[in-house]
Design an enzyme around this catalytic site. Sequence first.
Site, PDB file in Angstrom:
ATOM      1  N   ASP A  62       0.987  -1.532   0.264  1.00  0.00           N
ATOM      2  CA  ASP A  62      -0.475   0.221  -0.145  1.00  0.00           C
ATOM      3  C   ASP A  62       1.178   1.320   0.174  1.00  0.00           C
ATOM      4  OD1 ASP A  62      -1.508  -2.211   0.859  1.00  0.00           O
ATOM      5  OD2 ASP A  62      -2.533  -1.165   1.986  1.00  0.00           O
ATOM      6  N   HIS A  64      -1.266   4.434  -0.259  1.00  0.00           N
ATOM      7  CA  HIS A  64      -2.234   5.924   0.596  1.00  0.00           C
ATOM      8  C   HIS A  64      -1.766   6.969   0.154  1.00  0.00           C
ATOM      9  CE1 HIS A  64      -5.611   2.267   1.715  1.00  0.00           C
ATOM     10  NE2 HIS A  64      -4.880   2.017   2.336  1.00  0.00           N
ATOM     11  N   ASP A  90      -3.743   0.197  -3.491  1.00  0.00           N
ATOM     12  CA  ASP A  90      -4.261   1.140  -2.621  1.00  0.00           C
ATOM     13  C   ASP A  90      -3.606   2.048  -2.858  1.00  0.00           C
ATOM     14  OD1 ASP A  90      -5.927  -0.555  -1.888  1.00  0.00           O
ATOM     15  OD2 ASP A  90      -6.008  -0.769   0.233  1.00  0.00           O
ATOM     16  N   ASN A 122      -8.553  -2.616  -2.536  1.00  0.00           N
ATOM     17  CA  ASN A 122      -9.666  -2.262  -2.262  1.00  0.00           C
ATOM     18  C   ASN A 122     -10.476  -1.042  -2.463  1.00  0.00           C
ATOM     19  OD1 ASN A 122      -8.202  -2.301   0.138  1.00  0.00           O
ATOM     20  ND2 ASN A 122     -10.482  -1.984   1.582  1.00  0.00           N
ATOM     21  N   HIS A 123      -8.878  -0.860  -2.533  1.00  0.00           N
ATOM     22  CA  HIS A 123      -9.325   1.494  -2.065  1.00  0.00           C
ATOM     23  C   HIS A 123      -9.667   2.141  -4.011  1.00  0.00           C
ATOM     24  CE1 HIS A 123      -9.183   2.882   2.037  1.00  0.00           C
ATOM     25  NE2 HIS A 123      -8.843   1.793   1.840  1.00  0.00           N
ATOM     26  N   HIS A 172      -3.598  -8.315  -3.782  1.00  0.00           N
ATOM     27  CA  HIS A 172      -3.742  -7.202  -2.981  1.00  0.00           C
ATOM     28  C   HIS A 172      -4.539  -7.772  -1.283  1.00  0.00           C
ATOM     29  CE1 HIS A 172      -4.423  -3.242  -0.658  1.00  0.00           C
ATOM     30  NE2 HIS A 172      -5.329  -3.973  -0.176  1.00  0.00           N
ATOM     31  N   HIS A 246      -2.533  -5.304   2.185  1.00  0.00           N
ATOM     32  CA  HIS A 246      -3.599  -4.508   2.586  1.00  0.00           C
ATOM     33  C   HIS A 246      -3.628  -4.640   4.218  1.00  0.00           C
ATOM     34  CE1 HIS A 246      -8.195  -5.104   2.215  1.00  0.00           C
ATOM     35  NE2 HIS A 246      -8.307  -6.344   3.514  1.00  0.00           N
TER      36      HIS A 246
END
EC number: 3.1.3.16
Length: 314
Positions: A62, A64, A90, A122-123, A172, A246
């Site tokens: 990730d 982010h 992500d 998932n984002h 992920h 994740h």
Amino acid sequence: MSSSDLVAASIQGNLDEQISQLMQCKPLSEPDVRALCEKAKEILAEESNVQPVKSPVTICGDIHGQFHDLAELFRIGGQCPDTNYLFMGDYVDRGYYSVETVTLLVALKVRYPQRLTILRGNHESRQITQVYGFYDECLRKYGNANVWKTFTDLFDYFPLTALVESEIFCLHGGLSPSIETLDNVRSFDRVQEVPHEGAMCDLLWSDPDDCCGWGMSPRGAGYTFGQDISEQFHQTNNLKLIARAHQLVMEGYNWSHEQKVVTIFSAPNYCYRCGNMASILEVDDCRGHTFIQFDPAPRRGEPDVTRRTPDYFL
């Protein structure tokens, strides 16, 4: 030089300028984002749900929206295209620079399609980004939601998983009770919003667990899966390792299921407050692997963000 060669060179030069601009954490214009994403869509549409990847490659978790930490990752791991990268999703939400982060990764994908693999997290979804920051950031930086829509439409094309040298399965989230073989993954249509349930949802939401078998996920999507599940999946698909992201892990990486599963997290001091290290996994020509841990880049003056994004499981 033919006219088509001249056009290609011009596009390449323009891309290099855009990448240089993005590396300074300066967003592209809305028309440039739209054109970039159209080109990326053509490239990603040709990729498989289980995208084959050759070693050497550096596997990342990730990000982010922590742009300066992504720049630090490239400084430590090597710049693209000198280093091949596989990112496991992500890219957006939570951090202050989701726009610049995802635009840079997509620009690098278009410029060096064979050197960079970008999976869906998932984002990378319409619903999640409306809650956790990316939508609001697009409104703040562009004055409308067009760039958000352009990217979320592109996210539908991101591959769901990758397979490094036929033996490291990268994704992920985790495994699914609906999926026994990699061919099961190859067979479904991924070009859609992330569903609330089912195989595609599970790949992006599930987590390994100390308990055996399948369990209900506290996240409200996906499942937890035990070592017995990982072992069976390894055996059925002739795998050596499942690499996934994740989950926040304080050292940047964490082994589970007797080193059959590894979690990699590449956002140091996650949300600018968690105090964790980040890591990346280098897989060499001989398929040996080395973890490189890193700390956050020095903090810059952060933008004023008045709306606090809600917490969910880190």
